[in-house]
Design an enzyme around this catalytic site. Structure first.
Site, mmCIF file in Angstrom:
data_model
loop_
_atom_site.group_PDB
_atom_site.id
_atom_site.type_symbol
_atom_site.label_atom_id
_atom_site.label_comp_id
_atom_site.label_asym_id
_atom_site.label_seq_id
_atom_site.Cartn_x
_atom_site.Cartn_y
_atom_site.Cartn_z
ATOM 1 N N LYS A 66 0.830 -1.212 0.000
ATOM 2 C CA LYS A 66 0.000 0.000 0.000
ATOM 3 C C LYS A 66 0.861 1.257 0.000
ATOM 4 C CE LYS A 66 -2.399 -2.797 -0.456
ATOM 5 N NZ LYS A 66 -2.466 -4.253 -0.334
ATOM 6 N N HIS B 286 -22.585 15.817 2.084
ATOM 7 C CA HIS B 286 -22.293 16.254 0.726
ATOM 8 C C HIS B 286 -21.164 17.272 0.729
ATOM 9 C CE1 HIS B 286 -22.956 17.268 -3.446
ATOM 10 N NE2 HIS B 286 -22.922 18.558 -3.127
HETATM 11 P P1 FAD Z 1 1.329 -14.178 8.509
HETATM 12 O O1 FAD Z 1 1.166 -12.749 8.375
HETATM 13 O O2 FAD Z 1 1.799 -14.965 7.326
HETATM 14 O O3 FAD Z 1 2.314 -14.425 9.714
HETATM 15 C C1 FAD Z 1 2.742 -15.703 10.067
HETATM 16 C C2 FAD Z 1 4.030 -15.588 10.844
HETATM 17 O O4 FAD Z 1 4.367 -16.866 11.395
HETATM 18 C C3 FAD Z 1 5.219 -15.196 9.978
HETATM 19 O O5 FAD Z 1 5.811 -14.031 10.501
HETATM 20 C C4 FAD Z 1 6.169 -16.399 10.043
HETATM 21 O O6 FAD Z 1 7.539 -16.005 10.058
HETATM 22 C C5 FAD Z 1 5.765 -17.025 11.380
HETATM 23 N N1 FAD Z 1 6.033 -18.472 11.482
HETATM 24 C C6 FAD Z 1 5.682 -19.446 10.601
HETATM 25 N N2 FAD Z 1 6.040 -20.658 11.084
HETATM 26 C C7 FAD Z 1 6.634 -20.436 12.288
HETATM 27 C C8 FAD Z 1 7.203 -21.288 13.266
HETATM 28 N N3 FAD Z 1 7.186 -22.632 13.152
HETATM 29 N N4 FAD Z 1 7.755 -20.728 14.370
HETATM 30 C C9 FAD Z 1 7.744 -19.375 14.539
HETATM 31 N N5 FAD Z 1 7.184 -18.527 13.642
HETATM 32 C C10 FAD Z 1 6.638 -19.055 12.538
HETATM 33 N N6 FAD Z 1 -4.410 -8.930 3.314
HETATM 34 C C11 FAD Z 1 -5.284 -7.930 3.551
HETATM 35 O O7 FAD Z 1 -6.219 -8.099 4.330
HETATM 36 N N7 FAD Z 1 -5.134 -6.713 2.935
HETATM 37 C C12 FAD Z 1 -4.137 -6.481 2.053
HETATM 38 O O8 FAD Z 1 -4.033 -5.379 1.516
HETATM 39 C C13 FAD Z 1 -3.226 -7.523 1.776
HETATM 40 N N8 FAD Z 1 -2.201 -7.332 0.908
HETATM 41 C C14 FAD Z 1 -1.311 -8.343 0.695
HETATM 42 C C15 FAD Z 1 -0.270 -8.133 -0.209
HETATM 43 C C16 FAD Z 1 0.647 -9.131 -0.437
HETATM 44 C C17 FAD Z 1 1.777 -8.891 -1.417
HETATM 45 C C18 FAD Z 1 0.552 -10.364 0.255
HETATM 46 C C19 FAD Z 1 1.557 -11.461 0.046
HETATM 47 C C20 FAD Z 1 -0.485 -10.591 1.147
HETATM 48 C C21 FAD Z 1 -1.434 -9.583 1.371
HETATM 49 N N9 FAD Z 1 -2.498 -9.771 2.247
HETATM 50 C C22 FAD Z 1 -3.387 -8.761 2.452
HETATM 51 C C23 FAD Z 1 -2.701 -11.043 2.968
HETATM 52 C C24 FAD Z 1 -2.184 -10.914 4.405
HETATM 53 O O9 FAD Z 1 -0.836 -10.548 4.382
HETATM 54 C C25 FAD Z 1 -2.374 -12.234 5.132
HETATM 55 O O10 FAD Z 1 -3.718 -12.636 5.046
HETATM 56 C C26 FAD Z 1 -1.979 -12.093 6.592
HETATM 57 O O11 FAD Z 1 -0.628 -11.721 6.720
HETATM 58 C C27 FAD Z 1 -2.223 -13.400 7.334
HETATM 59 O O12 FAD Z 1 -1.863 -13.233 8.660
HETATM 60 P P2 FAD Z 1 -1.396 -14.468 9.563
HETATM 61 O O13 FAD Z 1 -1.236 -13.915 10.929
HETATM 62 O O14 FAD Z 1 -2.302 -15.604 9.350
HETATM 63 O O15 FAD Z 1 0.007 -14.918 8.969
#
Ligand code: FAD
Length: 467
Positions: A49, A443
């Site tokens: 963004k 508006h």
């Molecule tokens: P994640 O954010 O993936 O975090 C998981 C974390 O777990 C990571 O930091 C990883 O290092 C850690 N991890 C994994 N395994 C282990 C382990 N065994 N031990 C310790 N740590 C571990 N979503 C939106 O809603 N709006 C947007 O505008 C948007 N834009 C995006 C743009 C891009 C380019 C991408 C790739 C994704 C975008 N998303 C967006 C999706 C959003 O990023 C994800 O839905 C969100 O990050 C999911 O959150 P999460 O907490 O499930 O996992």
């Protein structure tokens, strides 16, 4: 020393769960292997963004110079190094903010890779190889997702990028080929096009943004094509050849083979749940056939004190869905009655114009045998949009004809994301079109287009001829 909960992963699912557990005075440890804030804050939502904001400003200033007589003496351009730094600054500010909030709420965290030994103990392996075992009453798995790969198109960080590479802005390729016209593919198409690349996007399915209301997706496709982004649907990538600093991709478009040539190929063909190394197979946590962890409405897995939230626990892969699930799991652990069962999970594609979608698409409503009525209102008839020279797109409201309740709102237009809250509220609370139309909107604002689309359901919008 036993924790009430160990949260694995510090993305918008895990870090939010940690804060809510802290608010309830639970003893909580967050384990994160790479970066606080996860994919969203570091290589997803936020940096993209920041880049879209800059790319949009660049294009707006160029337009304003042409159309509004703004006098800018130099050619409008940008410095890539400063742009990268500005994007990183936004990321750092937010990730530091998370650390501060954890501290203020008594949340502990440790950097390392977590492996679940059994339902009450987690081993954390630090970067230097040292490992420690922690005991806990509950575990929340919030390990997120990673980019899906197509065999033969393996990323190398040089010619073949994933979104992680693209977001770091290594350079601006003169010709960028993007595989996949989902939100991620299209957002990067917008960014790189406006920073100077020629961009071609190839999508396997018959429409861009598969699953989204077709009329809205088709309209966005038209606008992006007009901006110079080439888009091909029904396009199946067959083979990739790297050759003298260039790539050639054989692709079948509408059953005819053609060659796409470029400097870089960006793979944006979806994401997969990240469960590697968690040891789920040995502790018998159930996963579905796509690899997502199975959960109930309280976000419990088949093992009562192990929860899963966010991308790793299924679609839609969105930050706000992950955060809501994090809050539910944290509250259930803290003894508060809660479950995850929303009617509305809004999703935004942050191209310009933005596309917001919440609730049923027209196709989905019909598939569910709902008798529907549709109201629409174009931004070309909205005062604020005209005054801002952003007269593209429209609002589309889908209503259940039997009771006038709103079941879907789709907005393609300027700042659609900032109207997402109202749209989400209307769908979640099944507000009637009649009531939304009666609600006074200030508006001139873009949000008047929502009110007028609601009025158009009953053929009473003021600023268009109702059809
Ligand atoms: P994640 O954010 O993936 O975090 C998981 C974390 O777990 C990571 O930091 C990883 O290092 C850690 N991890 C994994 N395994 C282990 C382990 N065994 N031990 C310790 N740590 C571990 N979503 C939106 O809603 N709006 C947007 O505008 C948007 N834009 C995006 C743009 C891009 C380019 C991408 C790739 C994704 C975008 N998303 C967006 C999706 C959003 O990023 C994800 O839905 C969100 O990050 C999911 O959150 P999460 O907490 O499930 O996992």
């Amino acid at each position: 020393m036993k924790y009430d909960a160990i949260v694995i992963g510090a993305g918008p699912g895990g870090y939010v769960a940690g804060i809510r557990l802290g608010q309830f005075k639970r003893k909580v440890l967050v384990v994160e292997k790479k970066y606080i804030g996860g994919v969203c804050l570091n290589v997803g939502c936020i940096p993209t963004k920041a880049l879209i904001h800059s790319a949009h400003l660049l294009s707006k200033i160029k337009n304003a110079k042409r159309t509004m007589g703004l006098k800018i003496n130099d050619d409008i351009s940008y410095d890539i190094e400063t742009l990268r730094k500005w994007k990183d600054k936004a990321v750092n500010k937010l990730t530091k903010g998370v650390e501060f909030l954890w501290k203020s709420n008594g949340v502990e965290w440790i950097k390392g890779f977590a492996k679940i030994l059994n339902e009450n103990s987690v081993e954390v392996i630090k970067e230097d190889g040292e490992s420690k075992i922690f005991e806990t009453e509950n575990i929340i798995i919030a390990t997120g997702s990673y980019p899906a790969i197509i065999p033969g198109f393996e990323p190398d960080g040089k010619y073949i990028w994933t979104s992680d590479d693209a977001v770091s802005l290594p350079f601006i390729p003169s010709k960028l080929i993007i595989l996949g016209a989902g939100a991620i593919g299209l957002e990067f198409a917008y960014i790189y096009k406006n920073l100077g690349s020629d961009v071609e996007v190839y999508e396997l399915m018959p429409q861009i943004l598969p699953g989204i209301d077709k009329e809205m997706a088709d309209e966005l496709e038209k606008i992006l094509k007009k901006e110079g982004i080439k888009i091909y649907t029904n396009a199946k990538a067959k083979e990739l050849i790297k050759e003298n600093g260039k790539i050639k991709m054989k692709v079948e478009v509408q059953n005819k083979e053609q060659i796409a040539e470029g400097n870089v190929l960006l793979l944006a063909v979806g994401r997969k749940p990240y469960t590697a190394g968690l040891n789920l197979e040995n502790i018998n946590v159930e996963i579905d056939n796509r690899g997502f962890i199975k959960v109930d409405k309280k976000r419990r897995t088949n093992i009562k004190n192990i929860f899963a939230i966010g991308d790793v626990a299924g679609m839609p892969l969105l930050a706000h869905k992950a955060s809501r699930e994090g809050i539910v799991a944290a509250e259930v652990i803290s003894g508060v009655e809660n479950e995850y069962s929303p009617l509305a999970v809004p999703a935004v594609v942050y191209t310009i114009p933005e596309l917001l979608t919440v609730g049923f698409s027209e196709e989905e409503a019909i598939q569910r045998n709902l008798k529907i009525k549709i109201g629409k209102f174009p931004f070309s008839a909205n005062g604020k949009a005209v005054a801002s020279d952003e007269i593209y797109g429209f609002v589309k409201i889908i209503v259940n004809e039997e009771n006038d309740e709103i079941v879907g709102i789709h907005i393609l237009g300027p700042e659609a994301s900032s109207m997402a809250g109202e749209a989400s509220l209307a769908v979640e609370k099944r507000i009637k079109a009649e009531d939304l139309g009666k609600c006074i909107h200030p508006h001139p604002t873009l949000s008047e287009a929502i009110m007028e689309a609601a009025e158009n359901v009953h053929k009473r919008a003021i600023h268009i001829v109702n059809k």
